[in-house]
Design a protein around this motif. Structure first.
Motif, PDB file in Angstrom:
ATOM      1  N   TYR A 143      18.046   1.347  13.290  1.00 52.15           N
ATOM      2  CA  TYR A 143      16.812   1.627  12.572  1.00 52.15           C
ATOM      3  C   TYR A 143      17.045   1.416  11.071  1.00 52.15           C
ATOM      4  N   GLY A 144      16.087   0.741  10.415  1.00 53.70           N
ATOM      5  CA  GLY A 144      16.305   0.444   9.001  1.00 53.70           C
ATOM      6  C   GLY A 144      17.100  -0.824   8.805  1.00 53.70           C
ATOM      7  N   ALA A 200       9.543 -11.109   1.949  1.00 56.73           N
ATOM      8  CA  ALA A 200      10.611 -10.322   2.577  1.00 56.73           C
ATOM      9  C   ALA A 200      10.773 -10.768   4.014  1.00 56.73           C
ATOM     10  N   VAL A 201      11.998 -10.680   4.509  1.00 61.54           N
ATOM     11  CA  VAL A 201      12.238 -11.004   5.915  1.00 61.54           C
ATOM     12  C   VAL A 201      13.431 -10.173   6.387  1.00 61.54           C
ATOM     13  N   VAL A 203       7.737  -4.364  -1.323  1.00 67.11           N
ATOM     14  CA  VAL A 203       7.303  -5.465  -0.455  1.00 67.11           C
ATOM     15  C   VAL A 203       7.862  -5.319   0.950  1.00 67.11           C
ATOM     16  N   ALA A 204       9.012  -4.658   1.085  1.00 66.01           N
ATOM     17  CA  ALA A 204       9.652  -4.553   2.388  1.00 66.01           C
ATOM     18  C   ALA A 204       9.166  -3.350   3.178  1.00 66.01           C
ATOM     19  N   GLN A 205       8.286  -2.547   2.619  1.00 68.69           N
ATOM     20  CA  GLN A 205       7.869  -1.340   3.317  1.00 68.69           C
ATOM     21  C   GLN A 205       6.586  -1.564   4.062  1.00 68.69           C
ATOM     22  N   GLY A 206       6.433  -0.824   5.147  1.00 67.18           N
ATOM     23  CA  GLY A 206       5.218  -0.938   5.925  1.00 67.18           C
ATOM     24  C   GLY A 206       4.101  -0.051   5.421  1.00 67.18           C
ATOM     25  N   GLU A 207       4.455   1.112   4.892  1.00 68.19           N
ATOM     26  CA  GLU A 207       3.390   2.042   4.500  1.00 68.19           C
ATOM     27  C   GLU A 207       2.839   1.678   3.141  1.00 68.19           C
ATOM     28  N   ARG A 252       0.406  -0.348   2.322  1.00 70.33           N
ATOM     29  CA  ARG A 252      -0.028  -1.707   2.029  1.00 70.33           C
ATOM     30  C   ARG A 252      -1.522  -1.846   2.060  1.00 70.33           C
ATOM     31  N   GLU A 253      -2.210  -0.881   2.626  1.00 73.90           N
ATOM     32  CA  GLU A 253      -3.648  -1.080   2.736  1.00 73.90           C
ATOM     33  C   GLU A 253      -4.272  -0.992   1.343  1.00 73.90           C
ATOM     34  N   GLY A 254      -5.357  -1.727   1.173  1.00 70.12           N
ATOM     35  CA  GLY A 254      -6.054  -1.681  -0.093  1.00 70.12           C
ATOM     36  C   GLY A 254      -5.499  -2.638  -1.124  1.00 70.12           C
ATOM     37  N   LYS A 255      -4.418  -3.336  -0.811  1.00 71.51           N
ATOM     38  CA  LYS A 255      -3.902  -4.274  -1.802  1.00 71.51           C
ATOM     39  C   LYS A 255      -4.257  -5.667  -1.340  1.00 71.51           C
ATOM     40  N   ALA A 256      -4.709  -6.484  -2.249  1.00 73.03           N
ATOM     41  CA  ALA A 256      -5.074  -7.847  -1.891  1.00 73.03           C
ATOM     42  C   ALA A 256      -4.020  -8.787  -2.426  1.00 73.03           C
ATOM     43  N   TRP A 257      -3.634  -9.724  -1.636  1.00 71.28           N
ATOM     44  CA  TRP A 257      -2.637 -10.709  -2.049  1.00 71.28           C
ATOM     45  C   TRP A 257      -3.216 -12.095  -1.866  1.00 71.28           C
TER      46      TRP A 257
END
Lengths: 173, 175
Positions: free
Chosen positions: A80-81, A105-106, A150-154, A156-161
């Motif tokens: 994990y991680g 990120a990958v 950039v590597a985190q999942g939480e 991210r909503e509300g940001k436009a790219w």
């Protein structure tokens, strides 16, 4: 073979950030860093780096090549991680300021062997047109204070790219 | 207890008629499964493609499950929404796929669908936006009441998931 406590395993990553395709930008450099969970720790090598500045080649390929080495070993007790490599690309804008051209990120590959990854790069976009114009004019684009976000999942909503292009990575694990 | 690690990314989506897409995702498992680390659901950022027509999210997924049984193998369910310049959100598609069961890296393409309403609702959707949505998200990943729905196809969501399995051989499961 049964271990009494948690068993430690090592993950060795070596490779390079090979090249990028950015149709609209030139004179770029990239920074890499690794993001990993709490059970992981780097034991050898550099977990961050900044590359040279590269310009597009004069031939028909118009290639942006860094050939920037990555060499790091992690140790962990838990998958994990699993480490992710975060890349940020920067370049000059028309006024000469250094602005961010993309983040990406990958995950480091799971299976041993040679892997090639082409990753898309993103730039955070301002939501209002006025802010877009002032940031273009002042050279202060929306930028992350810590690229590891950039590597985190939480969150991210509300940001436009707006997505711009791809970066090519060779990794061997 | 056997353990499963799901580590990967929701890479992006293609084939949707709308641009500026984001995806809400979640993982549904049976009662015997327990999530040890990771978040069970999330939402990607909104992506507007500048080059090409694929919306890229590169949203990381890192889940660690422990399980006592094979029933209820994890299913990833997705809702793709589009956001217009006014900030309104419209449903673009629902989809689900099972998490793979063999270890290694897998590329998955998840097809999506969206509910069609009456001809009036379809006309309104074309002009004003909106459109029918599911009240309960269960229909996305369960087959129980699907016969009631009339749907149209959406685009494809592309995922890359890596799977690590642990201790399954102790329980006589071959993977």
């Amino acid at each position: 073979m049964a271990a009494a406590g948690p068993s430690v395993f090592l993950l060795m990553v070596n490779g390079q950030v090979e090249s990028a395709q950015f149709p609209e930008y030139d004179d770029l450099y990239c920074k890499y860093c690794f993001v990993y969970g709490q059970d992981w720790a780097p034991t050898a090598g550099l977990e961050e780096g900044i590359s040279q500045i590269t310009s597009k080649s004069q031939d028909v390929r118009r290639a942006l090549v860094w050939n920037f080495p990555i060499d790091v070993t992690f140790k962990s007790t838990n998958p994990y991680g699993w480490p992710q490599i975060v890349l940020s690309v920067y370049g000059p804008d028309v006024f000469g300021n250094d602005v961010v051209r993309g983040y990406g990120a990958v995950h480091v590959p799971f299976s041993p062997g040679r892997h090639k990854r082409t990753i898309p790069m993103f730039v955070p976009e301002s939501t209002s047109k006025l802010q877009k114009f002032t940031s273009w004019f002042m050279g202060r684009r929306p930028e992350y204070t810590d690229p590891k976000v950039v590597a985190q999942g939480e969150g991210r909503e509300g940001k436009a790219w707006a997505q711009w292009l791809s970066l090519c990575l060779w990794l061997r694990s | 207890m056997a353990e499963v690690h799901v580590i990967g990314q929701i890479m992006g989506a293609t084939g949707f008629s709308e641009s500026s897409l984001f995806c809400k995702w979640g993982v549904h498992t049976g009662a015997a499964w327990k999530l040890l680390s990771g978040v069970r659901e999330g939402q990607t950022q909104v992506d507007t493609p500048q080059v090409g027509d694929m919306a890229y999210w590169s949203h990381p997924i890192d889940l660690h499950f422990a399980t006592k049984g094979l029933q209820g193998w994890p299913r990833l369910h997705l809702q793709v929404w589009s956001q217009d310049s006014f900030g309104r959100c419209q449903l673009a598609g629902y989809g689900f796929c099972h998490v793979p069961s063999s270890p290694g890296t897998h590329r998955l393409d998840c097809p999506t669908w969206r509910p069609l309403g009456s001809w009036r609702e379809q006309l309104a959707r074309a002009f004003v936006g909106g459109g029918p949505q599911l009240l309960h998200g269960d229909a996305i990943y369960s087959g129980a009441d699907r016969y009631r729905l009339h749907t149209a196809a959406g685009g494809l969501v592309h995922l890359e998931l890596g799977l690590l399995l642990r201790h399954f051989d102790r329980y006589g499961v071959e993977c």
